[in-house]
Design an enzyme around this catalytic site. Structure first.
Site, PDB file in Angstrom:
ATOM      1  N   HIS A  23      19.418   2.292  67.632  1.00 16.75           N
ATOM      2  CA  HIS A  23      20.012   1.005  67.609  1.00 16.75           C
ATOM      3  C   HIS A  23      18.863   0.045  67.281  1.00 16.75           C
ATOM      4  O   HIS A  23      19.191  -0.998  66.764  1.00 16.75           O
ATOM      5  CB  HIS A  23      20.862   0.432  68.868  1.00 16.75           C
ATOM      6  CG  HIS A  23      20.352   0.155  69.942  1.00 16.75           C
ATOM      7  ND1 HIS A  23      19.540   1.092  70.907  1.00 16.75           N
ATOM      8  CD2 HIS A  23      19.602  -0.871  70.439  1.00 16.75           C
ATOM      9  CE1 HIS A  23      19.211   0.558  71.897  1.00 16.75           C
ATOM     10  NE2 HIS A  23      18.966  -0.963  71.636  1.00 16.75           N
ATOM     11  N   ASP A  67      23.042  -1.989  75.608  1.00 23.87           N
ATOM     12  CA  ASP A  67      21.705  -2.575  75.564  1.00 23.87           C
ATOM     13  C   ASP A  67      21.411  -3.648  76.141  1.00 23.87           C
ATOM     14  O   ASP A  67      20.170  -3.534  76.803  1.00 23.87           O
ATOM     15  CB  ASP A  67      21.692  -2.720  73.848  1.00 23.87           C
ATOM     16  CG  ASP A  67      20.459  -3.456  73.615  1.00 23.87           C
ATOM     17  OD1 ASP A  67      19.335  -3.072  73.482  1.00 23.87           O
ATOM     18  OD2 ASP A  67      20.648  -4.568  72.994  1.00 23.87           O
ATOM     19  N   ASP A  82      37.765 -15.160 101.787  1.00 22.61           N
ATOM     20  CA  ASP A  82      37.845 -13.902 101.313  1.00 22.61           C
ATOM     21  C   ASP A  82      36.381 -13.082 101.070  1.00 22.61           C
ATOM     22  O   ASP A  82      36.152 -12.701  99.856  1.00 22.61           O
ATOM     23  CB  ASP A  82      38.802 -13.690 100.322  1.00 22.61           C
ATOM     24  CG  ASP A  82      38.529 -14.600  99.217  1.00 22.61           C
ATOM     25  OD1 ASP A  82      37.816 -15.326  99.401  1.00 22.61           O
ATOM     26  OD2 ASP A  82      39.460 -14.228  98.298  1.00 22.61           O
ATOM     27  N   HIS A 116      13.260   2.280  75.952  1.00 28.40           N
ATOM     28  CA  HIS A 116      14.558   1.400  76.262  1.00 28.40           C
ATOM     29  C   HIS A 116      15.747   2.043  75.374  1.00 28.40           C
ATOM     30  O   HIS A 116      16.635   2.372  76.031  1.00 28.40           O
ATOM     31  CB  HIS A 116      14.394   0.092  75.604  1.00 28.40           C
ATOM     32  CG  HIS A 116      15.519  -0.791  75.274  1.00 28.40           C
ATOM     33  ND1 HIS A 116      16.240  -1.206  76.249  1.00 28.40           N
ATOM     34  CD2 HIS A 116      16.077  -1.134  74.141  1.00 28.40           C
ATOM     35  CE1 HIS A 116      17.289  -2.080  75.775  1.00 28.40           C
ATOM     36  NE2 HIS A 116      17.361  -1.758  74.368  1.00 28.40           N
ATOM     37  N   GLU A 164      15.803  -2.616  63.297  1.00 28.19           N
ATOM     38  CA  GLU A 164      15.487  -4.108  63.449  1.00 28.19           C
ATOM     39  C   GLU A 164      13.990  -4.290  63.679  1.00 28.19           C
ATOM     40  O   GLU A 164      13.307  -5.031  63.294  1.00 28.19           O
ATOM     41  CB  GLU A 164      16.186  -4.530  65.000  1.00 28.19           C
ATOM     42  CG  GLU A 164      15.796  -6.135  65.309  1.00 28.19           C
ATOM     43  CD  GLU A 164      16.431  -7.063  64.108  1.00 28.19           C
ATOM     44  OE1 GLU A 164      15.784  -8.357  63.990  1.00 28.19           O
ATOM     45  OE2 GLU A 164      17.271  -6.610  63.469  1.00 28.19           O
ATOM     46  N   ASP A 165      13.503  -3.115  64.326  1.00 25.92           N
ATOM     47  CA  ASP A 165      11.910  -3.328  64.980  1.00 25.92           C
ATOM     48  C   ASP A 165      11.060  -2.427  64.355  1.00 25.92           C
ATOM     49  O   ASP A 165      10.010  -2.292  64.714  1.00 25.92           O
ATOM     50  CB  ASP A 165      11.908  -3.015  66.201  1.00 25.92           C
ATOM     51  CG  ASP A 165      12.872  -4.055  67.268  1.00 25.92           C
ATOM     52  OD1 ASP A 165      12.666  -5.238  66.681  1.00 25.92           O
ATOM     53  OD2 ASP A 165      13.352  -3.809  68.222  1.00 25.92           O
TER      54      ASP A 165
END
Length: 697
Positions: free
Chosen positions: A72, A139, A260, A48, A76-77
């Site tokens: 990034h 992301d 349109d 990812h 966090e992970d």
């Protein structure tokens, strides 16, 4: 997934001086730290961030942004800290990673806990370095491309809704239309699968039947311009299903009434050629008045430049045409990202100044729902341009009024507005501004924002400021009521209550000021028993069931903004449902009548007291009234009922009001949870072949 050398080669292709060692280190670092983690698809998790980095190379962004994309999710992970990032990759990359991480943390909070302060910090970080937003958009785009792998339907819908409400408009606001369109398409497919399937199927039919005609129109445009001596490239394209669906919803029309479906893009060599092409097209075919927009001489805030017009081709077909240069076309696709690629050392203040308005909106918003509403208003873009008497240019949303203009100039000016001149003439404050209007605001020293302004202002900044002023005034009135009730409560305690007891009570109730307690009492946020117990601990041991207390503090009322004991009824004229903006009309001796703020009958209540209300407990059901025109043939009523049932709603009543062959029109009352629920039902009805028209009454 991009291999390590492929990613580095991509960056070196447009930035030969990039630090190859840092890029290699970041690639290996993210692979090592994410280790054996897996995504919902079963792919290694590190695929990812590597794909997000690839998206950033497509935008030709600098090495620090590429490294941030790779890193990034590490904070966090994984066990990595911001200090680790700074030690390995320097302070610039660490600051960018920290900015992206903060937003990820906010996303994971429950909606009612997403702190406005955290969002404000994120918006500040974006305004200081827009690359934080670019990485976050990359992301989110990659996550949307793989959203179908998530098994939990509620989670898929939550992510899709958040994408449609926040990230797609943010992408549009900075001119990244390619990201915006793909996000909208992917979110639409998950949120409205039936409508997506229906519209996509109709588009496929049109493509098969009219594909040759699109090529013929493009060729006719190109030949006409070639005869005028212009060298151009002409492309025809069909609109996205989401764009068509939104137009159907906004205009209350069926698919067949959208004229349109196809648009044409003319790419010229110079800006001068764009205007020559426009003149040629307008003299060759009749143009539709009111549909011409010049974003060349006055670009949008996000840097978008193009000429827009609409023509009547061969006497009946409406054709939308956009005219721009090749350079403009490249920039328009990726907006601020394209600007950054060529001018990395400049700060495009004009393109991020709107973030300051967002920060002010966050400070003014009362709760998460109001914040989302006002933020949506601030980031969606359909603009007009107005001038101050001194010639300063202000971009405002379509439908903006002099009050919106005043708040755009300065919050204090908006608060003191008492009148306005438009092009030298005194005009009502609710007048909608047109392109090029010169607006002069008349102010008064003792003026203050009026609740009635919420009925016509359209900018998030104006709405937030008005609501804050109204709340402050209302808070004073409620606190005054609280003082009277407090005196009655204190008189019922077994001991005399003095200042010391009051100070101790504030501590026990975890309140800062005496005024906070008085407001809490007046607004029924705290019970008599709780106040008495805080003032004199143990005083309510034998309190029992006081009938007066029970009468004042019965079941929690479902409307916020009413004083304790006020009864209310939902107005039959407009059938408000949770999610509508509402106001109350208070007549002497009668219950408060709750209206949708758009209700036309409010004009009859001008001599009554108006109350600024909001929905409280939304656990019950409300009745929305619809008028639905069906094709008068067998099975259409059943199809309508099935659509309502598939959307988890009940038909409460159904009345046939009109038959006009081949149509039959019905008024239908539907029990729904809230406005979003009702809107989904309307959209599903409009997408059905059985339904000619569906509107809310």
């Amino acid at each position: 997934m991009l291999r390590q050398y492929e990613l580095v080669e991509r960056v070196k292709a447009y930035d030969p001086d990039a630090d190859e060692a840092m890029l290699n280190h970041a690639y290996v670092y993210t692979v090592q730290k994410h280790g054996s983690q897996k995504r919902a698809s079963g792919d290694p998790y590190f695929s990812h961030p590597i794909e997000v980095a690839g998206l950033m190379t497509d935008l030709k962004l600098d090495q620090e942004t590429i490294a941030t994309a790779l890193l990034h999710d590490t904070v966090e992970d994984t066990l990595v800290t911001i200090e680790d990032i700074e030690a390995n990759f320097g302070p610039k990359v660490a600051r960018l990673v920290d900015g992206v991480t903060k937003l990820s943390k906010i996303e994971q909070m429950p909606e009612d806990e997403r702190a406005a302060e955290n969002l404000r910090k994120f918006l500040l970080a974006m305004s200081e370095d827009i690359r934080v937003l670019l990485v976050k958009l990359g992301d989110r785009l990659h996550n949307m491309r793989t959203l179908h792998f998530i098994k939990n339907e509620d989670k898929r819908r939550r992510i899709a809704r958040e994408t449609l409400d926040i990230y797609a408009p943010l992408a549009e606001r900075i001119g990244m239309y390619e990201y915006m369109r793909e996000m909208q398409a992917l979110a639409f497919e998950h949120l409205e699968p039936d409508a997506f399937k229906t519209i996509s199927g109709r588009l496929a039919q049109i493509r098969d039947q009219e594909g040759a005609q699109v090529d013929a129109i493009a060729l006719a445009i190109k030949q006409s311009l070639a005869e005028a001596g212009l060298k151009v490239e002409v492309k025809g394209r069909e609109k996205q299903p989401f764009s068509i669906w939104r137009k159907m919803a906004e205009r209350h029309v069926s698919f067949d009434q959208v004229t349109d479906i196809f648009a044409f893009r003319v790419l010229c060599e110079t800006p001068e050629d764009c205007y020559r092409a426009l003149g040629t097209l307008h003299t060759t075919w009749q143009f539709i008045p009111g549909r011409f927009k010049d974003y060349l001489s006055t670009p949008k805030n996000n840097g978008y430049r193009s000429l827009h017009t609409a023509l009547i081709y061969e006497g009946s077909m409406r054709v939308e045409v956009q005219i721009r240069t090749q350079d403009m076309h490249r920039t328009n696709g990726f907006g601020l990202a394209a600007h950054w690629a060529y001018k990395q050392h400049d700060k495009p203040d004009g393109q991020v100044a709107w973030l300051r308005d967002l920060i002010e909106i966050v400070d003014s918003s009362h709760d998460a729902e109001e914040l989302l509403e006002n933020t949506r208003l601030a980031i969606y873009q359909d603009r007009i341009f107005a001038f101050s008497p001194k010639g300063a240019l202000f971009q405002l949303p379509k439908g903006a009024t002099p009050v919106d203009f005043a708040f755009a100039v300065h919050t204090d000016l908006g608060a003191q507005t008492i009148g306005a001149k438009i092009n030298g003439r005194h005009m009502p404050l609710r007048t909608q501004l047109a392109n090029g209007d010169v607006v002069e605001i008349i102010k008064g020293g003792d003026a203050e924002p009026q609740l009635s302004w919420l009925g016509f202002v359209v900018t998030g900044k104006a709405r937030a400021a008005i609501r804050r002023a109204v709340r402050n005034k209302e808070r004073e009135e409620v606190a005054e009521l609280g003082v009277k009730l407090y005196d009655q409560i204190a008189a019922r305690t077994p001991a005399k209550v003095g200042k010391k007891a009051l100070r101790e009570a504030l501590k026990r109730l975890e309140l800062d000021e005496e005024e906070d307690l008085m407001y809490a009492i007046g607004a029924a946020q705290i019970t008599d028993q709780e106040v008495m117990e805080a003032l004199v601990p143990g005083s309510t041991a034998d309190f029992g069931e006081d009938p007066d207390w029970a009468r004042r503090h019965g079941q929690p009322i479902s409307i916020r903004g009413l004083k304790p004991g006020n009864a209310y009824t939902l107005a039959d004229c407009c059938h408000p449902v949770p999610g509508d903006r509402i106001v109350g009309l208070r007549r002497k001796g009668e219950s408060v009548e709750v209206h949708n703020i758009q209700c036309l009958s409010l004009a009859n209540g001008i001599d009554n007291d108006w109350l600024d209300l909001d929905w409280g407990d939304r656990s019950g059901v409300a009745t929305g009234r619809l008028v639905v025109t069906l094709y008068d043939r067998r099975g259409t009523i059943a199809e309508m009922a099935n659509i309502v049932a598939r959307n988890h709603a009940d038909v409460r009543s159904l009345d046939k009001v009109r038959i006009e062959d081949p149509f039959a029109t019905y008024e239908m009352d539907v029990e729904v949870q809230d406005l979003a629920h009702l809107t989904r039902i309307l959209s599903a009805l409009r997408a059905s072949d059985a339904v000619a028209q569906a509107e809310r009454i």
